[in-house]
Enzyme design. Structure first.
Site, PDB file in Angstrom:
ATOM      1  N   HIS A   1       0.841  -1.196   0.000  1.00  0.00           N
ATOM      2  CA  HIS A   1       0.000   0.000   0.000  1.00  0.00           C
ATOM      3  C   HIS A   1       0.887   1.262   0.000  1.00  0.00           C
ATOM      4  CE1 HIS A   1      -3.571   2.416   1.386  1.00  0.00           C
ATOM      5  NE2 HIS A   1      -2.592   3.175   1.844  1.00  0.00           N
ATOM      6  N   GLU A   2       1.827   1.303   0.917  1.00  0.00           N
ATOM      7  CA  GLU A   2       2.683   2.491   1.007  1.00  0.00           C
ATOM      8  C   GLU A   2       3.565   2.616  -0.241  1.00  0.00           C
ATOM      9  OE1 GLU A   2       1.697   4.369   3.183  1.00  0.00           O
ATOM     10  OE2 GLU A   2       0.737   3.018   4.610  1.00  0.00           O
TER      11      GLU A   2
ATOM     12  N   HIS B   1       1.971   4.584  -2.872  1.00  0.00           N
ATOM     13  CA  HIS B   1       2.179   6.034  -2.716  1.00  0.00           C
ATOM     14  C   HIS B   1       3.549   6.435  -3.287  1.00  0.00           C
ATOM     15  CE1 HIS B   1      -1.413   6.922  -0.429  1.00  0.00           C
ATOM     16  NE2 HIS B   1      -1.121   6.061   0.532  1.00  0.00           N
TER      17      HIS B   1
ATOM     18  N   GLU C   1      -4.475   8.043  -2.752  1.00  0.00           N
ATOM     19  CA  GLU C   1      -4.963   6.790  -2.186  1.00  0.00           C
ATOM     20  C   GLU C   1      -5.315   5.791  -3.299  1.00  0.00           C
ATOM     21  OE1 GLU C   1      -4.642   6.495   0.958  1.00  0.00           O
ATOM     22  OE2 GLU C   1      -5.796   4.723   1.513  1.00  0.00           O
TER      23      GLU C   1
END
Lengths: 508, 508
Positions: free
Chosen positions: B265-266, B269, B295
């Protein structure tokens, strides 16, 4: 006027915050940053430095200080307010003397010079670095001129690191140090003794070194949760706040001494920072009086504590547990001797406690000659070699292991080197005072009881931060600078480690 | 006028540097800082934020933008200069609307509220937090009033995270999402199937998780030397520069999924940040159009890539090597199903991909009622419980696992939550576009060939940074916001994992 003091504190707090933020960015760059961040980091650091400097050199701060000075002068000299006005005045005056363009050019030129130095060192070719050094020196001459009149063009450079120190005063001190060290080194050579440092050499897995060194530092009287220890290429310590000090070290798999005493050195800096009175936070008083004073504390914990027979006896069981293959059979006495081997060598940062000072004296003398214009930069490598031969009896095989070994001149830091030797002198004097004041300090060190030493240092030195000039602080602590305590300390240790009888004469 | 553009870039670069420096200090605080540094860090962060804001709200910047606007309006809309003037104007206007004292009070009050929240959550007692929440809400109402006229007092709050988004537009979208999700969750419940997530549960030593997760992230198409991964309590990603992104994750020894998909997830980004055009560095264009867009990329890499059958097949050998005791006998299919188990639960950050969105809808609806003044804050815990029962069929046992679970309201962040759900919607739409454009995306993901996906995303989204508003970017990319692609994605996955035949009807 109280409102003015409040405003002064606010302005100084902002300047302090910018400086501390910059310190964190610089620490991160050297320990954590992915390489891709380098270009942006240079911009970020430059912006913070510029904003900080604008504030420090601002007319608003200068006027505020003008308004507060008469009132501050009626307060006790060592009160927070009087000290704040005095020290901020000094910082403001210095910042305002130097045109912003010159300051920016010094930074830019040094940045280019550092890159050139890396290349020149890699190919061991001084000529690649010479034109950059020339520009750095020329800009530093112009920088010095901003502070005319002066007795010596080196004075303003020295002043950046040792406030109010004068070349005329430092020169004979370092000359006395040199004269005292030469016969000491001769005595070692002539003793015929060889000190065996093999206990500290071998194969020390880095993961286990990291654990051991972390434990040793945690065993020092540093307050909990105020520090961390990371790895870097050129070790340093930096305080993001008095209760947030970042130590760095490097690990040499083949030599345990690098990380162990290197980390103790940096921990000495941390013990200083964490000892500054909390009331001085976010002010320009929240720092040591000088680099020499800061260095006195790193040296004291590295050498007077860390390399002492007692502390090494205290450490030995832990060393043996961490590295049973290498150290289980070594006695504390063997490790103590290995840690204090004297051996003239080429590289300053690897030098022992005795010869280290001669590396400094050499650099100081060459810096003076450069700014005296009595040495042309093209002759620097030759002058370096001559000094190394004369002081240490070693031949310099190439520029990389000679004049190109340190980053300081590439970074434009002239006047910095002498603070290392001054730190050693001050450390010796402070150690003698602490020894006289504390009941059997050596025995406490041998039991690993270091709290009382830290408390004594905090009470007499650390807590005052930068309220006093180096000269004032020396006067308060030990009645003035003296070379003798350091020479006596080194002589005692050399006699001990090299089995020189008390009768063996060491001419000084 | 060219000189004006140069000055604009310089001013914006300074603002950017201050923001990035602040980001580094915040990252450090959560990952590296010794606890002793907390008080000083708060001061340092506040100073950087204040200096940044002063510059952004300055008359000088506003005048410069006024002077440049006519010229910028004659340039192509998506040129760097026109975009820079447009976006800087927006930032400047917003900064100038809010009095400095109100801004400072919001920060101070939120800081106190956060401490109160920690205590309230610990003792699971909403009443301890209620007065602080009251003050946060009151200040945010006053903040919103700075942006009058508005259609809804929630609009200015939303605007801070989703520029130009309106409550009237977001409300029906999230309502449509909710209406689509309820039957999906019913279908899971009624299927009678139990998905076994035991392959991901057990004992996963953290050192080995750290190694595995580091390898998985290094296997994503992130440029070398542009990121690092550290540990923290509440994971996040932050860009110190486009080529210096800091990822964080946390490790749960008993559940592998937390760190593995959390880090992916990170990394999503980071893939966004590293894809922004280098020409936009040190400008306000060097960011995503909105939090929702940011997001969308974290969700896309976490869920569409990371939890896909293909990627998990690709990962399986490495998982089995890292954790032979736990995973050597698990098939990719078993791990895939475990990673996609749907289970209504109490805690948002632990929720699965399907129910997660309902946690968001709940918060969004409550925020609207608060700012509509149709819900008294004292009734919030009860309203929370009712919504949880209605949407997810779970009973809230206490405030800690209910209304007190998230920090956002304590931090004064109202209008933030909906961006999480918007991110999911946008991710689904982007995934569909990429799937249509790239030749057999699923198969590429199954081979771990993720470069082409990253290139497509970079070309169509990342490189533009913040040149376009969220609405403009959606229009360019997918022709406007739509709920259906996300619902179809979730339905496909649920049918797959829960063995619902294509005929099983899921009413929407």
């Amino acid at each position: 006027v109280d409102g003015d003091f409040t405003e002064l504190r606010q302005r100084l707090a902002e300047i302090s915050d910018l400086g501390r933020a910059r310190a964190l960015l610089a620490w991160d760059e050297r320990t954590m940053m992915p390489r891709g961040g380098a270009e942006a980091r240079a911009d970020q650091l430059a912006t913070l430095a510029r904003l900080r400097h604008e504030r420090l050199a601002s007319d608003e701060l200068a006027s505020l200080l003008d308004a507060l000075r008469p009132r501050a002068e009626r307060l006790p000299y060592d009160s927070d307010e009087a000290s704040l006005v005095r020290v901020a005045q000094r910082d403001s005056d210095k910042a305002r003397r130097v045109p912003a363009e010159l300051r920016a050019e010094i930074t830019r030129t040094a940045s280019v010079a550092e890159h050139a130095w890396v290349e020149a060192r890699r190919s061991s070719d001084f000529s690649l670095f010479a034109p950059h050094l020339e520009r750095n020196v020329e800009l530093k001459r112009r920088y010095a001129e901003c502070f005319e009149p002066f007795d010596h063009p080196y004075d303003p450079l020295l002043d950046d690191f040792e406030p109010e120190a004068k070349t005329a005063a430092v020169r004979p001190v370092l000359e006395e140090l040199r004269r005292g060290l030469v016969p000491l080194i001769d005595a070692v050579r002539e003793s015929g003794h060889e000190v065996d440092d093999s206990p500290l050499r071998g194969s020390f897995p880095i993961a286990r070194q990291r654990e051991l060194v972390g434990e040793v530092i945690a065993g020092l009287p540093l307050p909990a949760d105020t520090w961390r220890l990371d790895e870097t290429v050129h070790p340093f310590a930096t305080a993001i706040a008095t209760d947030d000090v970042r130590l760095t070290t490097r690990y040499d798999e083949a030599y345990l001494g690098t990380a162990l005493w290197g980390a103790m050195h940096e921990a000495g800096h941390a013990l200083y920072e964490t000892g500054i009175d909390s009331g001085l936070r976010r002010t320009p008083l929240c720092r040591a009086p000088s680099l020499g004073f800061h260095e006195s504390q790193s040296r004291l914990w590295e050498n007077w504590v860390g390399r002492s027979r007692g502390f090494i006896e205290h450490l030995r069981p832990r060393l043996a547990t961490a590295f049973p293959d290498e150290l289980a059979n070594a006695t504390a006495e063997q490790i103590y001797r290995a840690a204090n081997r004297v051996e003239p060598s080429l590289i300053r940062v690897e030098a022992d406690e005795v010869t280290y000072n001669l590396h400094i004296v050499l650099r100081f003398e060459l810096e003076l000659q450069i700014f005296d214009r009595t040495l042309a930069l093209e002759d620097l490598p030759e002058a370096w070699s001559e000094h190394m031969r004369e002081y240490l009896g070693v031949d310099v095989p190439d520029d990389a292991r000679g004049v190109l070994q340190d980053v300081h001149w590439a970074a434009g830091s002239f006047g910095y080197f002498p603070t290392y030797a001054l730190g050693n002198l001050i450390a010796a004097q402070i150690w003698d005072s602490a020894s006289a004041a504390l009941d059997d300090l050596d025995a406490m060190v041998g039991r690993g009881e270091l709290g009382p030493l830290r408390e004594w240092l905090r009470e007499h030195l650390h807590r005052h931060g930068g309220k006093f000039t180096p000269a004032e602080m020396l006067e308060r602590l030990v009645g003035g600078l003296s070379v003798d305590p350091c020479l006596r300390h080194l002589e005692r240790r050399v006699r001990d480690v090299y089995d020189l009888g008390a009768s063996a004469q060491i001419v000084r």
